[in-house]
Enzyme design. Structure first.
Site, PDB file in Angstrom:
ATOM      1  N   HIS A  95      11.616  58.428  43.621  1.00  0.00           N
ATOM      2  CA  HIS A  95      11.236  58.582  45.034  1.00  0.00           C
ATOM      3  C   HIS A  95      12.088  59.684  45.668  1.00  0.00           C
ATOM      4  CE1 HIS A  95      10.639  57.733  49.280  1.00  0.00           C
ATOM      5  NE2 HIS A  95       9.527  57.119  48.925  1.00  0.00           N
ATOM      6  N   GLU A 116       3.731  62.346  46.437  1.00  0.00           N
ATOM      7  CA  GLU A 116       4.176  62.190  47.823  1.00  0.00           C
ATOM      8  C   GLU A 116       4.816  63.484  48.302  1.00  0.00           C
ATOM      9  OE1 GLU A 116       4.988  57.811  48.826  1.00  0.00           O
ATOM     10  OE2 GLU A 116       6.733  58.496  47.724  1.00  0.00           O
TER      11      GLU A 116
END
Ligand code: PGA
Length: 245
Positions: free
Chosen positions: A96, A166
């Site tokens: 992430h 993302e």
């Protein structure tokens, strides 16, 4: 392929709040047919045990937001994939952008984590994405290619992996990538991973300010196989609205 709707709760919710969420979620979704989708929750590590209790007999799965690349040893503050496995986790987030930027995780560490997560029988939800300056300087696809090549360099190609695209500039900002940008990125990522020769198809989720009002448009884009949702996953109603998309 089933659509995957994943909730990244980041540093939110206590064990009590976690239990309350799942009891509301159960009431809200009872009678709803999730047959064509997979729902996955990523609570904080300390809330995983309460999550595991709530997950008994439920039609959703759960995983950890992080795990270390080593199984045991002098690594103060870390959690092993073996521990996650004993609790019953099926998934683990890795790569992430907040881990990359705030906790200095590099591609090499991410690659080791992915291998370790797979070895434990969990599915890595591997996040990639370019920063705003990388996009503005025209380096988006070079960055994604490099993150994919390095991140998956130690992966077992016969075991499952899921990717979340993302764009960093869309995370928690309220700025969603334009449908054309999402379409272009997902098509390129699809082509990049196709060349790697994994046995199972690798679903590609989109993440970054996904909300109920943009979810139904985004899910129709080709190669968008679901979402990784942060802010809008914290309330049962808003996450359910996205999952219904
Ligand atoms: P967001 O977060 O939905 O709040 O933008 C997404 C993520 O970080 O996974």
């Amino acid at each position: 392929m089933k659509k995957i709707f994943a909730a990244n709760w980041k540093l939110h919710k206590t064990p009590t709040e976690t239990r309350n969420f799942f009891s509301e979620w159960k009431d809200l979704t009872s009678g709803f047919d999730f047959l064509n989708s997979e729902i996955v929750f990523f609570p904080t590590t300390i809330c995983l045990e309460s999550t595991a209790e709530c997950a008994k007999g439920a039609n959703w799965q759960w995983g950890a937001q992080n795990a270390y690349s080593e199984l045991k040893g002098a690594f103060t503050g870390e959690t092993s994939v073996a521990t996650l496995q004993t609790l019953g986790a099926k998934w683990c987030l890795v790569g992430h952008s907040e881990r990359r930027s705030l906790f200095a995780e590099d591609d090499q560490l991410i690659a080791k984590k992915i291998a370790q997560i797979q070895l434990a029988g969990l599915t890595p939800l591997f996040c990639i994405g370019e920063s705003l300056s990388e996009r503005q300087s025209g380096r988006t696809f070079e960055v994604l290619q490099s993150q994919i090549d390095k991140g998956l360099s130690l992966a077992n190609k016969t075991l499952p992996v899921v990717i979340a695209y993302e764009p960093v500039w869309a995370i928690g900002t309220g700025v969603v990538a334009e449908p054309a940008q999402v379409q272009e990125a997902h098509a390129k990522i699809f082509a990049m991973i196709e060349k790697l020769g994994f046995k199972n198809p690798i679903p590609i989720l989109y993440g970054g300010s996904v909300k109920a009002d943009n979810a139904s448009g985004l899910i129709q884009i080709s190669h968008v196989d679901g979402f990784l949702v942060g802010g809008a996953s914290l309330e049962p109603n808003s996450f359910f609205a996205i999952a219904k998309a």
